[in-house]
Motif scaffolding. Sequence first.
Motif, mmCIF file in Angstrom:
data_model
loop_
_atom_site.group_PDB
_atom_site.id
_atom_site.type_symbol
_atom_site.label_atom_id
_atom_site.label_comp_id
_atom_site.label_asym_id
_atom_site.label_seq_id
_atom_site.Cartn_x
_atom_site.Cartn_y
_atom_site.Cartn_z
ATOM 1 N N GLN A 71 0.849 -1.195 0.000
ATOM 2 C CA GLN A 71 0.000 0.000 0.000
ATOM 3 C C GLN A 71 0.886 1.248 0.000
ATOM 4 O OE1 GLN A 71 -3.360 0.341 -0.033
ATOM 5 N NE2 GLN A 71 -3.812 -1.847 0.011
ATOM 6 N N ARG A 72 0.355 2.343 -0.484
ATOM 7 C CA ARG A 72 1.119 3.591 -0.512
ATOM 8 C C ARG A 72 1.457 4.043 0.901
ATOM 9 N NH1 ARG A 72 -2.768 7.052 -3.262
ATOM 10 N NH2 ARG A 72 -1.770 8.606 -1.953
ATOM 11 N N LEU A 73 2.689 4.504 1.091
ATOM 12 C CA LEU A 73 3.186 4.936 2.387
ATOM 13 C C LEU A 73 2.305 6.019 2.997
ATOM 14 C CD1 LEU A 73 5.335 4.966 4.623
ATOM 15 C CD2 LEU A 73 6.655 6.536 3.193
ATOM 16 N N ASP A 74 1.976 7.053 2.227
ATOM 17 C CA ASP A 74 1.183 8.144 2.778
ATOM 18 C C ASP A 74 -0.222 7.693 3.156
ATOM 19 O OD1 ASP A 74 0.623 7.879 0.010
ATOM 20 O OD2 ASP A 74 -0.013 9.962 -0.157
ATOM 21 N N TYR A 75 -0.795 6.788 2.388
ATOM 22 C CA TYR A 75 -2.112 6.256 2.711
ATOM 23 C C TYR A 75 -2.067 5.505 4.042
ATOM 24 C CZ TYR A 75 -6.119 3.207 2.893
ATOM 25 O OH TYR A 75 -7.235 2.534 3.330
ATOM 26 N N LEU A 76 -1.093 4.604 4.200
ATOM 27 C CA LEU A 76 -0.985 3.830 5.439
ATOM 28 C C LEU A 76 -0.750 4.731 6.645
ATOM 29 C CD1 LEU A 76 1.110 0.756 4.266
ATOM 30 C CD2 LEU A 76 -1.290 0.776 4.956
ATOM 31 N N ARG A 77 0.154 5.678 6.502
ATOM 32 C CA ARG A 77 0.471 6.590 7.603
ATOM 33 C C ARG A 77 -0.787 7.363 8.034
ATOM 34 N NH1 ARG A 77 4.902 9.693 5.617
ATOM 35 N NH2 ARG A 77 6.274 8.064 6.354
ATOM 36 N N ASN A 78 -1.522 7.894 7.060
ATOM 37 C CA ASN A 78 -2.739 8.657 7.371
ATOM 38 C C ASN A 78 -3.828 7.769 7.961
ATOM 39 O OD1 ASN A 78 -1.709 11.129 6.562
ATOM 40 N ND2 ASN A 78 -2.342 10.836 4.444
ATOM 41 N N ALA A 79 -4.020 6.585 7.409
ATOM 42 C CA ALA A 79 -5.049 5.680 7.915
ATOM 43 C C ALA A 79 -4.754 5.284 9.365
ATOM 44 C CB ALA A 79 -5.139 4.439 7.034
ATOM 45 N N LEU A 80 -3.515 4.946 9.659
ATOM 46 C CA LEU A 80 -3.157 4.574 11.035
ATOM 47 C C LEU A 80 -3.395 5.728 12.007
ATOM 48 C CD1 LEU A 80 0.064 2.488 10.376
ATOM 49 C CD2 LEU A 80 -2.087 1.649 11.340
ATOM 50 N N ALA A 81 -3.024 6.918 11.600
ATOM 51 C CA ALA A 81 -3.246 8.093 12.459
ATOM 52 C C ALA A 81 -4.739 8.332 12.670
ATOM 53 C CB ALA A 81 -2.585 9.325 11.853
ATOM 54 N N GLN A 82 -5.543 8.127 11.636
ATOM 55 C CA GLN A 82 -6.984 8.324 11.760
ATOM 56 C C GLN A 82 -7.626 7.280 12.668
ATOM 57 O OE1 GLN A 82 -8.430 8.496 7.736
ATOM 58 N NE2 GLN A 82 -7.425 10.461 7.345
ATOM 59 N N TYR A 83 -7.162 6.041 12.603
ATOM 60 C CA TYR A 83 -7.659 5.018 13.537
ATOM 61 C C TYR A 83 -7.276 5.386 14.965
ATOM 62 C CZ TYR A 83 -8.915 1.750 9.794
ATOM 63 O OH TYR A 83 -9.493 1.151 8.703
ATOM 64 N N ARG A 84 -6.040 5.775 15.150
ATOM 65 C CA ARG A 84 -5.553 6.114 16.487
ATOM 66 C C ARG A 84 -6.321 7.295 17.077
ATOM 67 N NH1 ARG A 84 0.240 8.506 16.883
ATOM 68 N NH2 ARG A 84 -0.949 10.183 15.949
ATOM 69 N N ASP A 85 -6.583 8.297 16.243
ATOM 70 C CA ASP A 85 -7.221 9.518 16.717
ATOM 71 C C ASP A 85 -8.748 9.441 16.753
ATOM 72 O OD1 ASP A 85 -4.610 10.407 16.795
ATOM 73 O OD2 ASP A 85 -4.758 11.535 14.920
#
Length: 103
Positions: free
Chosen positions: A51-65
């Motif tokens: 998966q794209r790095l920026d997509y994964l980074r943003n998705a993980l942050a959104q789950y966390r937040d």
Amino acid sequence: MRLVLFAALLAAALPAFAAGPARPARLGLCAACHGEIGIAQMPGAPNLAGQRLDYLRNALAQYRDGRRDAAVMRAAVGPVSDAELDALARWYSAQAPAPQAQP
């Protein structure tokens, strides 16, 4: 002499670059569902490999937040720092995606 020293240093460093990102310390909890290399281990869990790095980074942050509402993901990444999220995103984005099933 300098060229030989430079070549030796470069040769020593290349395996680290070729190996990709280091295995994240927090990978265990993610791997239970998504697999260590990002190929899902349980039905319904998405593959993360490639998966794209920026997509994964943003998705993980959104789950966390809490911006993405998935209780299991919120519990899994709630205590994870920004640096750990980045490491997880780098790890999974660097993995080879699952082969496509033939029709």
